[in-house]
Motif scaffolding. Structure first.
Motif, PDB file in Angstrom:
ATOM      1  N   ARG A  93      -5.374   3.234  11.482  1.00 25.65           N
ATOM      2  CA  ARG A  93      -4.421   4.326  11.285  1.00 25.65           C
ATOM      3  C   ARG A  93      -3.996   4.851  12.653  1.00 25.65           C
ATOM      4  NH1 ARG A  93      -6.599   7.659   6.057  1.00 25.65           N
ATOM      5  NH2 ARG A  93      -7.713   5.932   5.125  1.00 25.65           N
ATOM      6  N   ALA A  94      -2.738   5.237  12.773  1.00 20.84           N
ATOM      7  CA  ALA A  94      -2.196   5.689  14.050  1.00 20.84           C
ATOM      8  C   ALA A  94      -2.542   7.138  14.348  1.00 20.84           C
ATOM      9  CB  ALA A  94      -0.684   5.506  14.072  1.00 20.84           C
ATOM     10  N   TYR A  95      -2.848   7.920  13.327  1.00 19.51           N
ATOM     11  CA  TYR A  95      -3.160   9.337  13.541  1.00 19.51           C
ATOM     12  C   TYR A  95      -4.011   9.814  12.363  1.00 19.51           C
ATOM     13  CZ  TYR A  95       0.800   9.747  10.362  1.00 19.51           C
ATOM     14  OH  TYR A  95       1.649   9.611   9.308  1.00 19.51           O
ATOM     15  N   MET A  97      -5.265  11.538   9.122  1.00 19.97           N
ATOM     16  CA  MET A  97      -4.606  11.859   7.847  1.00 19.97           C
ATOM     17  C   MET A  97      -3.394  10.975   7.549  1.00 19.97           C
ATOM     18  SD  MET A  97      -6.705  14.058   6.877  1.00 19.97           S
ATOM     19  CE  MET A  97      -6.024  14.647   5.360  1.00 19.97           C
ATOM     20  N   GLN A  98      -3.203   9.908   8.323  1.00 19.02           N
ATOM     21  CA  GLN A  98      -2.131   8.971   7.986  1.00 19.02           C
ATOM     22  C   GLN A  98      -2.513   8.226   6.717  1.00 19.02           C
ATOM     23  OE1 GLN A  98      -1.705   5.616  10.587  1.00 19.02           O
ATOM     24  NE2 GLN A  98      -0.352   4.604   9.135  1.00 19.02           N
ATOM     25  N   PRO A  99      -1.630   8.143   5.740  1.00 21.78           N
ATOM     26  CA  PRO A  99      -1.928   7.322   4.565  1.00 21.78           C
ATOM     27  C   PRO A  99      -2.058   5.865   4.988  1.00 21.78           C
ATOM     28  CG  PRO A  99      -0.030   8.739   4.182  1.00 21.78           C
ATOM     29  CD  PRO A  99      -0.352   8.820   5.635  1.00 21.78           C
ATOM     30  N   PRO A 100      -3.095   5.166   4.573  1.00 21.50           N
ATOM     31  CA  PRO A 100      -3.207   3.761   4.956  1.00 21.50           C
ATOM     32  C   PRO A 100      -2.053   2.947   4.398  1.00 21.50           C
ATOM     33  CG  PRO A 100      -4.975   4.394   3.448  1.00 21.50           C
ATOM     34  CD  PRO A 100      -4.189   5.611   3.738  1.00 21.50           C
ATOM     35  N   THR A 101      -1.661   1.927   5.153  1.00 23.49           N
ATOM     36  CA  THR A 101      -0.596   1.045   4.673  1.00 23.49           C
ATOM     37  C   THR A 101      -1.183   0.028   3.693  1.00 23.49           C
ATOM     38  OG1 THR A 101      -0.936  -0.388   6.566  1.00 23.49           O
ATOM     39  CG2 THR A 101       0.771   1.305   6.765  1.00 23.49           C
ATOM     40  N   ILE A 102      -0.327  -0.587   2.928  1.00 23.65           N
ATOM     41  CA  ILE A 102      -0.754  -1.563   1.922  1.00 23.65           C
ATOM     42  C   ILE A 102      -0.730  -2.943   2.572  1.00 23.65           C
ATOM     43  CG2 ILE A 102      -0.265  -2.544  -0.337  1.00 23.65           C
ATOM     44  CD1 ILE A 102       1.232   0.069  -0.990  1.00 23.65           C
ATOM     45  N   PRO A 103      -1.866  -3.621   2.670  1.00 24.35           N
ATOM     46  CA  PRO A 103      -1.893  -4.905   3.375  1.00 24.35           C
ATOM     47  C   PRO A 103      -1.623  -6.115   2.485  1.00 24.35           C
ATOM     48  CG  PRO A 103      -4.107  -4.212   2.893  1.00 24.35           C
ATOM     49  CD  PRO A 103      -3.194  -3.146   2.331  1.00 24.35           C
ATOM     50  N   HIS A 104      -0.992  -5.910   1.371  1.00 24.50           N
ATOM     51  CA  HIS A 104      -0.681  -7.042   0.483  1.00 24.50           C
ATOM     52  C   HIS A 104       0.625  -6.762  -0.250  1.00 24.50           C
ATOM     53  CE1 HIS A 104      -1.933  -4.599  -2.981  1.00 24.50           C
ATOM     54  NE2 HIS A 104      -2.961  -4.223  -2.244  1.00 24.50           N
ATOM     55  N   ALA A 105       1.186  -7.796  -0.829  1.00 25.24           N
ATOM     56  CA  ALA A 105       2.437  -7.640  -1.570  1.00 25.24           C
ATOM     57  C   ALA A 105       2.183  -6.862  -2.860  1.00 25.24           C
ATOM     58  CB  ALA A 105       3.019  -9.004  -1.883  1.00 25.24           C
ATOM     59  N   ILE A 106       3.156  -6.059  -3.246  1.00 27.33           N
ATOM     60  CA  ILE A 106       3.026  -5.306  -4.497  1.00 27.33           C
ATOM     61  C   ILE A 106       4.218  -5.583  -5.419  1.00 27.33           C
ATOM     62  CG2 ILE A 106       1.596  -3.467  -3.515  1.00 27.33           C
ATOM     63  CD1 ILE A 106       4.153  -1.736  -3.426  1.00 27.33           C
ATOM     64  N   GLN A 160       4.538   6.614  -3.019  1.00 28.84           N
ATOM     65  CA  GLN A 160       5.208   7.750  -2.395  1.00 28.84           C
ATOM     66  C   GLN A 160       4.704   7.910  -0.962  1.00 28.84           C
ATOM     67  OE1 GLN A 160       4.315  10.910  -5.229  1.00 28.84           O
ATOM     68  NE2 GLN A 160       6.493  11.159  -5.552  1.00 28.84           N
ATOM     69  N   CYS A 161       3.456   7.523  -0.715  1.00 29.99           N
ATOM     70  CA  CYS A 161       2.864   7.662   0.621  1.00 29.99           C
ATOM     71  C   CYS A 161       2.457   6.323   1.223  1.00 29.99           C
ATOM     72  CB  CYS A 161       1.632   8.564   0.563  1.00 29.99           C
ATOM     73  SG  CYS A 161       1.975  10.237   0.009  1.00 29.99           S
ATOM     74  N   HIS A 162       2.005   5.399   0.421  1.00 30.34           N
ATOM     75  CA  HIS A 162       1.515   4.117   0.914  1.00 30.34           C
ATOM     76  C   HIS A 162       2.637   3.082   0.815  1.00 30.34           C
ATOM     77  CE1 HIS A 162      -2.534   5.794   0.818  1.00 30.34           C
ATOM     78  NE2 HIS A 162      -2.205   6.314  -0.343  1.00 30.34           N
ATOM     79  N   ILE A 179      -4.337   9.267  19.354  1.00 30.65           N
ATOM     80  CA  ILE A 179      -5.038  10.283  20.135  1.00 30.65           C
ATOM     81  C   ILE A 179      -6.205   9.688  20.903  1.00 30.65           C
ATOM     82  CG2 ILE A 179      -6.501  11.012  18.226  1.00 30.65           C
ATOM     83  CD1 ILE A 179      -4.965  13.289  20.906  1.00 30.65           C
ATOM     84  N   ASP A 180      -6.844   8.656  20.371  1.00 30.16           N
ATOM     85  CA  ASP A 180      -7.972   8.040  21.076  1.00 30.16           C
ATOM     86  C   ASP A 180      -7.516   7.414  22.392  1.00 30.16           C
ATOM     87  OD1 ASP A 180      -9.725   8.803  19.072  1.00 30.16           O
ATOM     88  OD2 ASP A 180      -9.402   6.946  17.934  1.00 30.16           O
ATOM     89  N   LYS A 181      -6.368   6.755  22.383  1.00 28.32           N
ATOM     90  CA  LYS A 181      -5.858   6.150  23.611  1.00 28.32           C
ATOM     91  C   LYS A 181      -5.428   7.222  24.618  1.00 28.32           C
ATOM     92  CE  LYS A 181      -4.387   1.794  21.612  1.00 28.32           C
ATOM     93  NZ  LYS A 181      -3.267   0.959  21.195  1.00 28.32           N
TER      94      LYS A 181
END
Length: 192
Positions: A93-95, A97-106, A160-162, A179-181
């Motif tokens: 996640r980039a930040y 509370m970012q909603p995780p992205t979906i790593p597969h086709a839906i 709606q979010c993912h 933020i870590d970087k």
């Protein structure tokens, strides 16, 4: 003459209509004269642009930037469709509370008030069976932070979010760093 009042009313109506027509014609002449004078002033000051198409649109005056410079009276060649990444690999996640992205086709997933295909694998009860990450506990809370037995209706529509990710080229350059970087770079420079 039994209809004398009727004839008088008709004559007055015709006379009134003729008077309104004349006033409108006179007003139109005055306004048109001023408009023609202002158009002549604008035409004298603005340089004429060369027309690139039949309706006179140039690349600088496109109505829609999404047309990629193709005039509106010409057919644009569509870009190839981007492919959905289908790797089933968890992304960082980039930040917070970012909603995780979906790593597969839906494609073909049904999510409506009667069915939620995502919850087949991601519900707490099924996550272990399908080796899928379970839905966060925050999705089982109502707006008063009370836990529910089933997923909250405000978190029910997953996409709606993912979102899925594609191999489409980046439209806008981005130099975002998480933020870590940022903290690691500041620490390396000696700034805590």
């Amino acid at each position: 003459m039994r209809n004398k009042p009727l004839w008088i009313a008709a004559a007055m109506t015709v006379g009134l209509m003729a008077l309104i027509f004349f006033a409108g014609w006179l007003f139109g002449r005055v306004v048109g004269k001023h408009e023609r004078a202002s158009e002549a002033r604008v035409a004298a000051t603005a340089p004429a642009e060369p027309a690139e198409s039949a309706i006179g649109r140039t690349g600088a005056r496109q109505l829609d930037a999404l047309r990629r410079g193709v005039p509106v009276d010409q057919e644009a060649v569509p870009l190839p469709m981007a492919r959905v990444e289908n790797v089933d690999r968890k992304r960082e996640r980039a930040y917070p509370m970012q909603p995780p992205t979906i790593p597969h086709a839906i494609d073909g997933y049904q999510v409506d008030k009667n069915s939620n295909r995502c919850m087949l694998c991601h519900a707490r009860a099924n996550a272990e069976k399908f080796q899928a990450p379970p839905v966060s506990v925050t999705h089982y809370m109502d707006r008063d932070d009370q836990f529910l037995a089933s997923i909250s209706s405000r978190r029910y529509f997953c996409n709606q979010c993912h979102v899925v990710q594609t191999d489409a080229p980046v439209l806008v350059a981005n130099n975002f760093e998480d933020i870590d970087k940022v903290l690691a770079a500041a620490e390396a420079k000696g700034n805590p």
